[in-house]
Motif scaffolding. Structure first.
Motif, mmCIF file in Angstrom:
data_model
loop_
_atom_site.group_PDB
_atom_site.id
_atom_site.type_symbol
_atom_site.label_atom_id
_atom_site.label_comp_id
_atom_site.label_asym_id
_atom_site.label_seq_id
_atom_site.Cartn_x
_atom_site.Cartn_y
_atom_site.Cartn_z
ATOM 1 N N GLY A 1 58.513 13.824 56.978
ATOM 2 C CA GLY A 1 58.021 13.311 55.658
ATOM 3 C C GLY A 1 57.765 14.340 54.491
ATOM 4 O O GLY A 1 57.777 15.461 54.869
ATOM 5 N N TYR A 38 64.368 19.202 39.962
ATOM 6 C CA TYR A 38 62.685 18.573 39.883
ATOM 7 C C TYR A 38 61.890 18.831 40.996
ATOM 8 O O TYR A 38 61.527 19.857 41.211
ATOM 9 C CB TYR A 38 64.007 17.290 41.574
ATOM 10 C CG TYR A 38 62.868 16.497 41.832
ATOM 11 C CD1 TYR A 38 62.211 15.781 41.125
ATOM 12 C CD2 TYR A 38 63.049 16.534 43.614
ATOM 13 C CE1 TYR A 38 61.255 14.769 41.703
ATOM 14 C CE2 TYR A 38 62.285 16.460 43.916
ATOM 15 C CZ TYR A 38 61.499 14.670 43.431
ATOM 16 O OH TYR A 38 60.867 14.095 43.454
ATOM 17 N N ARG A 39 60.476 18.506 40.884
ATOM 18 C CA ARG A 39 59.124 19.903 41.142
ATOM 19 C C ARG A 39 58.939 17.889 41.925
ATOM 20 O O ARG A 39 57.845 17.371 40.948
ATOM 21 C CB ARG A 39 58.558 20.142 40.325
ATOM 22 C CG ARG A 39 56.908 20.262 40.023
ATOM 23 C CD ARG A 39 58.078 21.914 41.295
ATOM 24 N NE ARG A 39 57.767 22.643 41.179
ATOM 25 C CZ ARG A 39 57.733 23.734 40.024
ATOM 26 N NH1 ARG A 39 56.109 23.968 40.033
ATOM 27 N NH2 ARG A 39 58.533 24.805 40.146
ATOM 28 N N SER A 72 56.281 17.490 54.999
ATOM 29 C CA SER A 72 55.102 17.660 56.144
ATOM 30 C C SER A 72 54.866 18.961 56.936
ATOM 31 O O SER A 72 54.039 19.344 57.374
ATOM 32 C CB SER A 72 55.296 16.180 57.128
ATOM 33 O OG SER A 72 55.205 14.922 56.158
ATOM 34 N N ALA A 115 55.799 21.569 46.111
ATOM 35 C CA ALA A 115 55.169 20.923 45.263
ATOM 36 C C ALA A 115 55.049 22.064 44.532
ATOM 37 O O ALA A 115 55.161 21.996 43.203
ATOM 38 C CB ALA A 115 53.507 20.877 45.625
ATOM 39 N N ARG A 170 55.289 16.016 43.745
ATOM 40 C CA ARG A 170 54.574 16.160 43.558
ATOM 41 C C ARG A 170 53.735 17.253 44.862
ATOM 42 O O ARG A 170 52.776 17.170 45.324
ATOM 43 C CB ARG A 170 53.731 14.357 43.503
ATOM 44 C CG ARG A 170 52.366 14.593 43.891
ATOM 45 C CD ARG A 170 51.711 14.697 42.382
ATOM 46 N NE ARG A 170 52.073 14.189 41.237
ATOM 47 C CZ ARG A 170 51.354 12.736 40.696
ATOM 48 N NH1 ARG A 170 49.743 12.877 41.384
ATOM 49 N NH2 ARG A 170 52.108 12.312 39.691
ATOM 50 N N THR A 171 54.365 16.655 46.255
ATOM 51 C CA THR A 171 53.891 16.704 47.523
ATOM 52 C C THR A 171 54.524 17.404 48.561
ATOM 53 O O THR A 171 56.335 17.911 48.497
ATOM 54 C CB THR A 171 53.480 15.418 48.187
ATOM 55 O OG1 THR A 171 52.546 15.125 47.662
ATOM 56 C CG2 THR A 171 53.149 15.394 49.209
ATOM 57 N N ASP A 172 54.149 18.243 48.788
ATOM 58 C CA ASP A 172 54.657 19.226 50.544
ATOM 59 C C ASP A 172 55.531 18.287 50.969
ATOM 60 O O ASP A 172 54.777 17.863 51.686
ATOM 61 C CB ASP A 172 53.511 20.405 50.743
ATOM 62 C CG ASP A 172 53.337 21.195 49.758
ATOM 63 O OD1 ASP A 172 54.732 21.819 48.706
ATOM 64 O OD2 ASP A 172 52.744 22.592 49.938
ATOM 65 N N ALA A 225 53.676 21.133 55.207
ATOM 66 C CA ALA A 225 52.507 21.793 54.935
ATOM 67 C C ALA A 225 51.716 22.098 55.467
ATOM 68 O O ALA A 225 50.565 22.639 56.099
ATOM 69 C CB ALA A 225 51.708 20.318 54.660
#
Lengths: 430, 430
Positions: A194, A98-99, A105, A84, A101-103, A108
């Motif tokens: 993920g 491209y960035r 899994s 992210a 929205r989310t790290d 994270a």
């Protein structure tokens, strides 16, 4: 402490110091950043770096409670994982800028355990064969291997103690071998993928790189949620692992460097381990190579459908060729292959009745000269079988480039594999 | 042709007309859009709609060559799939306004085959239990089921002939049953899930909804790349499938509506099919329910790590509770569970020596009143086993709500399952 060589600390050494607050994450991050500044112009391990953010995260970790097993450890993230706070290109110009929205899994989870992400490391194009700019730190005229090129090179070159990678054919074990670091591919299905670009879900697996078996054990424990991967004790001589020596039907492709490493390893281990035996090759084992290729080709063509349909001109010729091949394959053959894979995964378990781990080649030789990322031949079978494996570097070949061997474990017994790998590595390093 | 009831055409009927250029995609899309305008205020099947884009795509398809099996067919896409031209929320406010860069693989494959995406359909929150606004078209006081709520409701209500869904526990079969449509969950691993929000990779599978078995066969052929899924011929009386009647250990949870449907189906099929037998329950089969729950809980907690760590306040209480439970589980237990799953997937194959397909309940009863999405009890075992299954609606229960049963096939034999399901469905509809 002397901060001039902090970047040379192994992840597990650094983690122990960080946890006891005898080392500041900020100092370790700074040492890694200095090493990167010094070397990145030659190595090109990074797709993106954010030194300021890393230092800020490190300071926050230094000021707060110990977060987890990776507390304060600088890490690199293969650019196949969504992040992210960094662009994520999957090694392709299609995703320039491209960035997500989310790290992903695994990212994270590593951050939750206290890791400091320094940057994104170079991946080949969609983790297939078209290389990025990364060079082998031992000799920049040679490839670092692929597809986790930047992660392996950065860890080998002391830019980072730890980095994430992925393997579908040989994308962890091969670059680990070419760069002379420890690479760990966990058992299939144990690590959530993920937010990691999907290529071949039948085989895609997240793992990583360190400079010791304990390093990748720390990472593996965080990724799998299984503390046994970092919690094993060193085996004594009396509980040495039962080692199966398995050249595999691909052995004729192993060059003299690998042959020499094999002779050295089997000689040492036969003398030290209480039970070493040659593996009896399972019937039709050689078929696994083509099976791996077929499943990967079929699945990648579907996984990359959007890119195949909309961005063909921005994909490399080898990748377009793979995708075309994959779309020409029938779903009927894929279904049959999936059944064959399921049968094999059950059948292979029998090997581990007589051996705790299998010693087998990682690569056909040293890192080839040039940019082509080398042959995953000796990794394909273990990828399709979904078994955990570790690359152990312990000697050198032509041009002083690293050579080592691979240890393969029983499905789900990643902790036993790592304990055995540590024992084997200690004996092979001499 | 009369365009006033085009939206009532089954996907396979419409596909035949579209392919022969006897029906314009634009007319069919327009009919669906009119139905949506009329009904969406009551049903709330859609997270997002783009009528203008759909009409424009339809006109382009009408003007060009026939693209594939889904040429000109309007489709809905569960909002768990990434789409480059629609926001993608995964049913959560965390992703409000999120526009992915890329279509998920199944979406790209459907579009490549000529599908016209009308919009995104409502998913429960990250495909778990917290419902969206969708209501059951047969009675808006009742749930449509979940998690593929909008896809099932839209197909049932003639808003769309075909829609994509996903299943991890019971998210295709359950809403298909509650809404009275045909739902198809292919064999695990046959459909690429790239770009579909990952929840539990051990079980996540992409499938969809239609109003006949041939409808979902068209969709299945595109998703799996296996033309046999749409290419089977109707079975004659002499080659009727061998049907195993399998109430399963969960049978005491089946209410009187399901019991009546079961009695009707087994009576009709016993009279018509040449080989119907009660299934001998495999030892410990009842354990599969808890195994499915444990694997899903562990894996969802890791898959949704970023959301768990950064967006806890925006997640529902039931989801946070699941994620907490999952993080409290050990990776060691997960590894053991994965081995048990692999053993079961091999063991279950023996059932298909004696039966081509298994008839078994889909749900415990009709769609419950209220918004809670119902119990996936009768789907969990087939999800963890990775076997293909089809829901067949054929009767009604309390309040006139739909009731049907599930047919389960052998791994990889999705085409045989669909041919058998067509045969069974024809006989049950009477």
């Amino acid at each position: 402490m002397n901060t001039s060589q902090l970047q040379a600390l192994n992840a597990s050494q650094a983690a122990a110091l960080l946890t006891r607050r005898e080392l500041k994450s900020e100092d370790l991050v700074r040492a890694c950043l200095e090493r990167i500044t010094e070397r990145e112009g030659d190595i090109h391990a990074f797709a993106q770096l954010d030194p300021d953010a890393a230092l800020s995260t490190a300071r926050a970790l230094d000021a707060g409670p110990v977060r987890g097993l990776l507390h304060g450890l600088p890490m690199g993230i293969k650019d196949l994982f969504d992040t992210a706070d960094f662009d994520t290109t999957y090694g392709s110009s299609v995703y320039a800028g491209y960035r997500p929205r989310t790290d992903a899994s695994p990212v994270a989870l590593c951050r939750e355990a206290g890791a400091v992400v320094l940057g994104k490391t170079v991946s080949t194009e969609f983790a297939y064969f078209t290389p990025g700019p990364t060079r082998n730190p031992h000799n920049t005229a040679h490839t670092p291997g692929g597809s986790s090129s930047g992660s392996a090179a950065a860890v080998a070159d002391h830019m980072l103690p730890l980095a994430l990678g992925t393997q579908t054919a040989g994308s962890i074990i091969r670059p680990a071998a070419y760069c002379g670091v420890v690479g760990f591919k966990p058992s299939l299905g144990r690590v959530s993928s993920g937010g990691v670009k999907s290529l071949s879900p039948t085989m895609d697996i997240v793992g990583g790189f360190g400079r010791s078996v304990r390093d990748v054990g720390l990472l593996g424990a965080v990724l799998t949620g299984d503390t046994r991967l970092s919690g094993w004790s060193a085996l004594s001589a009396s509980d040495s692992p039962r080692i199966g020596f398995f050249q595999t039907p691909s052995w004729p492709q192993a060059d003299t460097d690998v042959q020499r490493a094999w002779e050295q390893a089997t000689r040492v281990l036969s003398a030290q381990a209480k039970d070493c035996q040659d593996v009896i090759t399972p019937e039709n084992f050689a078929d696994l190579i083509q099976l791996q290729k077929d499943v990967m080709t079929f699945e990648m063509a579907r996984a990359l459908s959007h890119e195949r349909i909309h961005h063909r001109v921005r994909l490399s010729t080898p990748l377009n060729s793979l995708l075309d091949d994959g779309m020409a394959m029938t779903g009927a053959s894929h279904a049959a292959n999936l059944s064959t894979v399921a049968d094999w995964r059950q059948r292979i378990d029998a090997l581990f009745e007589n051996h705790d781990v299998l010693l087998t080649p990682s690569t056909t030789g040293i890192a080839p000269e040039g940019t082509a990322t080398g042959d995953p031949l000796f990794c394909r079978s273990w990828s399709i079988l979904g078994l955990p494996s570790v690359h152990l570097p312990f000697t050198t070949g032509k041009n002083g480039l690293p050579v080592g061997l691979q240890l393969v474990g029983r499905f789900g017994q990643d902790h036993h594999l790592l304990a055995a790998a540590h024992w084997v590595h200690e004996h092979l390093k001499g």
